[in-house]
Motif scaffolding. Structure first.
Motif, PDB file in Angstrom:
ATOM      1  N   LEU A 134      25.657 -19.765   0.238  1.00 17.63           N
ATOM      2  CA  LEU A 134      26.245 -18.498   0.656  1.00 17.63           C
ATOM      3  C   LEU A 134      25.740 -18.089   2.034  1.00 17.63           C
ATOM      4  O   LEU A 134      24.544 -18.236   2.336  1.00 17.63           O
ATOM      5  CB  LEU A 134      25.876 -17.396  -0.348  1.00 17.63           C
ATOM      6  N   ARG A 256      25.815 -13.834  -8.652  1.00 15.08           N
ATOM      7  CA  ARG A 256      25.377 -14.434  -7.387  1.00 15.08           C
ATOM      8  C   ARG A 256      25.238 -15.945  -7.520  1.00 15.08           C
ATOM      9  O   ARG A 256      25.624 -16.696  -6.613  1.00 15.08           O
ATOM     10  CB  ARG A 256      24.036 -13.831  -6.962  1.00 15.08           C
ATOM     11  N   ARG A 259      28.634 -17.434  -7.427  1.00 15.07           N
ATOM     12  CA  ARG A 259      29.170 -17.437  -6.060  1.00 15.07           C
ATOM     13  C   ARG A 259      28.512 -18.513  -5.212  1.00 15.07           C
ATOM     14  O   ARG A 259      29.175 -19.162  -4.381  1.00 15.07           O
ATOM     15  CB  ARG A 259      28.958 -16.058  -5.429  1.00 15.07           C
ATOM     16  N   HIS A 263      30.657 -21.426  -3.522  1.00 13.54           N
ATOM     17  CA  HIS A 263      30.678 -21.627  -2.069  1.00 13.54           C
ATOM     18  C   HIS A 263      30.281 -23.060  -1.720  1.00 13.54           C
ATOM     19  O   HIS A 263      30.862 -23.668  -0.800  1.00 13.54           O
ATOM     20  CB  HIS A 263      29.728 -20.648  -1.397  1.00 13.54           C
ATOM     21  N   LEU A 305      34.800 -15.962  -5.248  1.00 18.71           N
ATOM     22  CA  LEU A 305      34.337 -15.582  -3.910  1.00 18.71           C
ATOM     23  C   LEU A 305      35.129 -14.425  -3.322  1.00 18.71           C
ATOM     24  O   LEU A 305      34.661 -13.798  -2.354  1.00 18.71           O
ATOM     25  CB  LEU A 305      34.435 -16.784  -2.972  1.00 18.71           C
ATOM     26  N   ALA A 308      33.667 -10.617  -2.086  1.00 19.53           N
ATOM     27  CA  ALA A 308      32.203 -10.563  -1.959  1.00 19.53           C
ATOM     28  C   ALA A 308      31.822  -9.681  -0.779  1.00 19.53           C
ATOM     29  O   ALA A 308      32.381  -9.806   0.315  1.00 19.53           O
ATOM     30  CB  ALA A 308      31.645 -11.969  -1.767  1.00 19.53           C
TER      31      ALA A 308
END
Length: 823
Positions: A134, A256, A259, A263, A305, A308
């Motif tokens: 991220l 998190r 994500r 990513h 995503l 965000a």
């Protein structure tokens, strides 16, 4: 002879042409067909030399087109600085919010970190390299408050290592606030390892292998590997099994993690879409199963995503230290032994022999006797222990036991010294000057280079002689940094006995978090001097009188004349409006000290002395009204201020009063005004005994009164409350050992008062009296006890008693300690 004509060749030619065309068409079709990409995922443990060694061997064998490393994706423009000549690990990527630099995160790298070695390999091989985690813009973004209704709201990390981003705890997820497990997890309970794998995956694998220590298991399996063989397929398979957890976590931290992995997968897809067919992914081992090719459809990752939160951030490289890589520093992905791991990386051949040789060198540096025979015996012991424990190589546990037993002769203190100096160590990295940095930090680096001040991770004491120009400039730099709130250098006690004002002692210890402090201070200016000046001017509006006077002292020592002039103007106005005598008394000492230090620096302090003199006059006028009717705590506070003001008046008077032979009108000097104010207090009955005793003592020291014995006798006479007597004694005799040593009459009066106390009074007043005599040095207490013991004359009418020496021994020992060991 007639030869039959040959058979026609046309059909053969035709057939050959058709075959060639078919082959050509097939080749075109094969070239046009999409080539299945090869994606190799290397699940590593952050900051592991064995992982780094195996990773380099795997990269050499795979020869990828692109290397993707777990780290903030928006740091890609900075990655080429890792190959710069002046960049020396340990270093860290620093990201901070543009609108609030206190919101920041670090991604540290050591020379033995697999991510660092992968980055250097890609740069040296001219292979595309990038981060895949991220972006820092999302890591530092404030969470949306409506995502989860939990009792504990997570705040953005400020000034600390972000444990979930980049080289953090990615391969060893830690429990965090906001994560709700399906069932309570007891790490000590013998449950299915998958039930608590997310808390400590290494512990799960270690127990499955029959180890009771996950660090030892990882060291045996990965870190102690010197052959470079690849452990990554087996680690990925093991982590995939652990990730099959029936209880899925929930909450903001779980989102998190989703994500992050989404990513990473999107970054892999983007690399393949750009035409990269050999993709190497370096990530925490926990994430490896989620990134293995083929990847699932991108729709789910896009949905995770979407939306965000983001924040504008700035990234740069900063130096790091081994001490802040250690788990004891609070770093989430910290390791127990950065120094040992660096040794395994830099000395793969004979690591045990080389390590114990370094230990012997360290012990000799601390004046401990260690011979070559000690080293040989320690090596044998470490290798024997490893063989008995069926370990492939003697690890840290074996070499530490051998160090303690052989090299340190069982001394735990010497072993701890080795741990601090070598096992952890305090290596400080460096970044190349070409790395972008804030102008304030660039000015500090240039100034430190000019003044020959080095940034070091270990505490270093700097003794400055202000008579030297370079030391004056160093002192000004240190004081300016203190004004900016950068506590890299702090005042320290000097081991040199000196009463002069030309000496300063500082202790300097560089910490990586100071990089954030520099960024925060950069809002005040582009140079240290301009930033400190702006910071002083900012304090003028809301600072109290005491804060302003303390700032005056720092401003003068920092060499900021422009800020000092404006500060003195504001201070004079503020002092004229403040009628609180206590505030005035607190404000005076810093001004007096500033004037004293101004002299040694050659600074014009006339304006400062004018403000200080006004404060003295106002204190003298208001002191008689301020001392009446105080309780014990207020009297103790005012007594300390009276002492400080007395010292300050002495410093000011040395520079403001004329010579002794010059005609001076009575009462015109600062000292005269001060002693007159004290004389107005000593005979008042509404003043606390502690203050009366102290003012009498100050006047006696200044030869302003000559009836001290009579005043002591009156204060200790019958009819006065015992507590009031003790307070008076404390005020008069604190720091007054010389009076008792040389004035027999005062000593007899005090001794007579103590002997007349009954048992109850003695018990109640003993702490107060001991506090008074506790201000004497041991030598003064011994001398005083000797005077009392040698006093002439026999005690009056003391009946002889039989003493039991055995029972009295303990009591006599206590008395001996109280009197300073005179017996």
């Amino acid at each position: 002879m007639t030869t039959a004509p040959p058979e026609p060749a046309a059909p053969v030619a035709e057939e050959t042409g058709v075959a060639a065309a078919a082959v050509e068409e097939l080749a075109v079709e094969e070239l046009a067909a999409p080539v299945e990409p090869q994606v190799e995922v290397y699940g590593i443990r952050h900051h592991g030399p064995g992982s780094a060694r195996s990773l380099l061997a795997a990269l050499e064998a795979f020869r990828p087109d692109v290397v993707l490393i777990e780290g903030p994706a928006d740091a890609d423009p900075l990655l080429h600085f890792a190959a710069a000549a002046g960049t020396v690990p340990p270093v860290a990527l620093l990201a901070y919010a543009a609108d609030d630099p206190a919101v920041s995160a670090f991604w540290p790298f050591a020379v033995f970190s697999p991510e660092w070695q992968a980055l250097r390999w890609a740069l040296a091989a001219d292979v595309e390299v990038g981060m895949c985690d991220l972006p820092a813009a999302q890591v530092l973004a404030p969470p949306k408050p409506d995502l989860f209704d939990t009792a504990d709201e997570d705040e953005p990390d400020g000034g600390r290592v972000d444990e979930g981003a980049g080289p953090g705890a990615a391969d060893e997820p830690e429990p965090a606030e906001g994560v709700v497990a399906a069932e309570p997890v007891d790490p000590d309970a013998p449950l299915d390892p998958r039930r608590w794998a997310r808390v400590d995956p290494l512990r799960a694998l270690a127990e499955a292998a029959g180890y009771d220590d996950p660090e030892r298991w990882w060291d045996d399996v990965v870190e102690s590997r010197l052959d470079g063989s690849s452990p990554f397929p087996l680690l990925t398979e093991a982590m995939a099994e652990l990730r099959r957890d029936p209880g899925r976590p929930a909450g903001r931290d779980a989102l998190r993690e989703e994500r992050r992995e989404a990513h990473m997968r999107q970054t892999i897809r983007a690399a393949v879409k750009r035409g990269r067919r050999r993709v190497a992914v370096v990530c925490g081992a926990w994430h490896a199963p989620a990134l293995t090719w083929p990847l699932p459809p991108a729709v789910a990752d896009t949905r995770v995503l979407r939306g965000a939160p983001k924040r504008k951030v700035t990234l740069t490289w900063v130096p790091w230290t081994h001490g802040h890589l250690a788990s004891t520093s609070g770093y989430g992905a910290g390791i127990a032994s950065p120094g040992w791991y660096e040794h395994l990386w830099t000395a793969p051949d004979a690591p045990v022999v080389r390590w114990l040789t370094k230990v012997a060198r360290t012990l000799r540096a601390h004046d401990l006797v260690v011979s070559s025979a000690h080293v040989i015996e320690a090596v044998r012991l470490a290798e024997t222990l490893a063989a008995l424990r069926l370990r492939p190589l003697a690890g840290l546990a074996e070499v530490q036991e051998a160090t303690r037993a052989v090299l340190c002769d069982g001394d735990d203190r010497a072993a701890r010294m080795v741990t601090a100096d070598l096992v952890v160590g305090e290596a400080l990295g460096a970044v190349d000057p070409s790395v972008p940095m804030v102008p304030l930090e660039a000015d500090l680096v240039a100034t430190c280079r000019r003044l020959r001040v080095r940034r070091e991770p270990k505490a270093r004491v700097l003794d400055l002689d202000l008579r030297r120009r370079i030391d004056q400039e160093r002192s000004q730099l240190f004081h300016r940094l203190r004004l900016l709130g950068i506590d890299w250098v702090t005042p320290a006690e000097s081991g040199v006995q000196s009463q002069g004002t030309f000496r300063e002692t500082w202790s300097a210890t560089w910490r990586p978090a100071l990089a954030v402090a520099l960024v925060r201070a950069a809002v005040w200016g582009t140079t240290v001097e301009s930033a400190a000046t702006a910071r002083v001017q900012d304090r003028l509006a809301g600072g109290s009188l005491v804060e302003l006077t303390r700032t005056v002292e720092h401003c003068l020592l920092a060499g900021l004349p422009d800020a000092l002039q404006r500060l003195l103007e504001v201070l004079a106005d503020r002092a004229a409006l403040d009628a609180d005598v206590v505030h005035l008394m607190e404000a005076l000492p810093p001004l007096a000290r500033a004037q004293r230090y101004g002299d040694v620096r050659g600074t014009d302090t006339r304006a400062l002395r004018q403000v200080a003199e006004v404060l003295v006059l106002r204190i003298c006028a208001g002191l008689p009204q301020a001392v009446g009717g105080l309780d014990d705590d207020s009297a103790a506070t005012l007594r300390g201020l009276v002492d400080q003001v007395g010292s300050a008046v002495g410093l000011l008077a040395e520079a403001t009063e004329p010579a002794e032979d010059a005609p001076v009108p009575a009462g015109s000097g600062l000292r005269e005004r001060w002693f007159a104010a004290l004389a107005a207090v000593v005979d008042r009955r509404d003043v606390h005994g502690l203050l009366v005793g102290r003012t009498v003592r100050l006047l006696v020291d200044a030869d302003r009164i000559d009836d001290a014995p009579a005043r002591v006798e009156r204060a200790l006479s019958h009819g006065v409350d015992a507590a009031a007597k003790a307070a008076w004694v404390e005020g008069f005799f604190s720091d007054g050992a010389l009076l008792l040593l040389h004035d027999t009459q005062l000593r007899d009066l005090l001794d007579g008062w103590v002997t007349t106390l009954d048992e109850r009074e003695f018990t109640d007043l003993l702490p107060l009296v001991r506090r008074t005599f506790g201000t004497f040095t041991p030598a003064e207490r011994r001398a005083l006890a000797g005077r009392l013991a040698a006093r002439g004359g026999e005690p009056a009418a003391v009946e002889p008693v039989d003493l039991d020496d055995e029972l009295a021994r303990a009591a006599l020992g206590t008395v001996d300690l109280i009197l300073g060991g005179s017996r």
